[in-house]
Design an enzyme around this catalytic site. Sequence first.
Site, short mmCIF file in Angstrom:
data_model
loop_
_atom_site.label_atom_id
_atom_site.label_comp_id
_atom_site.label_asym_id
_atom_site.label_seq_id
_atom_site.Cartn_x
_atom_site.Cartn_y
_atom_site.Cartn_z
CB CYS A 113 3.00 -1.67 4.30
SG CYS A 113 1.53 -0.34 4.16
CG HIS A 114 4.59 3.17 3.86
ND1 HIS A 114 3.31 2.61 3.63
CD2 HIS A 114 4.49 4.12 2.97
CE1 HIS A 114 2.41 3.34 3.34
NE2 HIS A 114 3.29 4.47 2.79
#
Length: 186
Positions: A113-114
């Site tokens: 994800c991030h």
Amino acid sequence: MATQKLSGKRVAIITENGFEEVELTSPLQALKDAGVNVQIVSPQPDKVKAWDHDHWSQELPVDVQIDSANPEDYDALVVPGGVMNPDHERMNEKCIAFVKHFLDAGKPVAAICHGPQLLIETGLLKGRTMTSYPSIKTDLKNAGVNWVDKEVVVDNGLVTSRSPKDLEAFNKKMLEEIAEGVHEHA
């Protein structure tokens, strides 16, 4: 056979407050189920607090504070996402140095994800093929990454995925890369 190759391995999960809960708890459980010794490493002294979609959630114990964490003690690294988590870590020189060790040494690194935002700060992503949450695509491209939109991407021991919906594929590839061990630089 893969479980035998994972038995005795030591993996660090580096995190700060604000990690996306399932992006830490799902890989953590997959690693434990495979017989891996897993430790949560954080700048926080005692506990880290999870974020679950739109609210604060459970707290997990920190096993090793980043100030005393030695990356040599670990065979691989997992970097969960969440918007707050990597944003705080990328401002922490000790977190960056810890992650840089794994990339320099060719040890498996799995970021979802991030999470790849933290990896950008190492300056070691140029030429790598990766994926991430779409909102950080430009950040990764600016760091020299060949960004692709796939559920999981493996590039010489570096495993990346886009979001929690990709966790099954992410966990499977993460375990495979950890079982393979150190990857020679391409």
